[in-house]
Design an enzyme around this catalytic site. Sequence first.
Site, short mmCIF file in Angstrom:
data_model
loop_
_atom_site.label_atom_id
_atom_site.label_comp_id
_atom_site.label_asym_id
_atom_site.label_seq_id
_atom_site.Cartn_x
_atom_site.Cartn_y
_atom_site.Cartn_z
N GLY A 29 6.04 4.58 -3.64
CA GLY A 29 6.01 3.15 -3.32
C GLY A 29 7.06 2.71 -2.32
CG ASN A 86 -4.56 4.09 4.08
OD1 ASN A 86 -3.73 4.09 3.17
ND2 ASN A 86 -4.95 5.22 4.67
CG HIS A 98 -3.31 8.80 7.91
ND1 HIS A 98 -3.64 9.49 6.75
CD2 HIS A 98 -3.24 9.72 8.89
CE1 HIS A 98 -3.77 10.77 7.05
NE2 HIS A 98 -3.54 10.94 8.35
CG ASP A 109 -14.42 3.56 7.48
OD1 ASP A 109 -13.84 4.47 6.84
OD2 ASP A 109 -14.77 3.71 8.67
CD GLU A 116 4.30 6.34 6.42
OE1 GLU A 116 3.47 7.23 6.54
OE2 GLU A 116 4.83 6.08 5.32
C1 GRF Z 1 3.06 7.64 3.12
O1 GRF Z 1 3.54 8.65 3.94
C2 GRF Z 1 1.74 7.13 3.59
O2 GRF Z 1 1.54 7.21 4.96
C3 GRF Z 1 0.78 8.05 2.90
O3 GRF Z 1 1.35 8.30 1.64
C4 GRF Z 1 2.75 8.13 1.72
C5 GRF Z 1 3.13 7.14 0.67
O4 GRF Z 1 4.51 7.00 0.52
N1 GRF Z 1 -0.54 7.44 2.84
P1 GRF Z 1 5.14 5.85 -0.37
O5 GRF Z 1 4.51 5.95 -1.77
O6 GRF Z 1 4.85 4.53 0.25
O7 GRF Z 1 6.58 6.16 -0.43
#
Ligand code: GRF
Length: 192
Positions: A11, A108, A110, A142, A175
């Site tokens: 998370g 999402n 990724h 999707d 991210e």
């Molecule tokens: C992230 O690297 C995200 O891109 C992928 O899963 C990971 C989740 O990390 N889909 P977190 O649970 O937000 O720390």
Amino acid sequence: MRLGILGSGSGSNMQAILDAIDAGTLDAEIALVLSDNPDAFILERAAKRGIPTGVIDCRGFKTRYPEEAQLETARQLKDAGVDIICLAGFMRLVKQPLLDAFPDRILNIHPALLPAFPGVAAWKQAVEAGATETGCTVHYVDAGMDTGPAILQAKVPVYPDDTPETLHARIQVEEHRLYPEAIQFVGEKLGL
Ligand code: GRF
């Protein structure tokens, strides 16, 4: 804008969303956090902040997200007044029941520059492929695996001595910056 978060793991992206809300750069509220994994740290983080949480009952299936479970999720999110669903490390494929309940409102994050390296452990795929650059993508969800239209992307270099872990850590920094920005962008586009 009321957000519903679905996650299976640590998370850290949900935390970044909360931090952006606190900093005033994301005009939103997290209304509900759901996980298919009762032990996921994301639930603990959310509960600590007083955010309502719930566990998705996937009827004993290891990887599938059964239709009835998706209908339940949709109902819970609607009841919580959720406008946008953010998948944050959610490890099951979302299909029609949930997609139809929230058309063009499921996002999402990724850990690669899609369409490159879809699927699991994209950072490991990048290291193994000898890529010199990868990154992260926020995209609409999707019914495919990481196939929906991209909203925002950020690039990250891959260094010759990177391990999957060092690369993933570098991607996660981006991210955490990108996801709140993309949510704000989508919210404004929807007039939320
Ligand atoms: C992230 O690297 C995200 O891109 C992928 O899963 C990971 C989740 O990390 N889909 P977190 O649970 O937000 O720390």
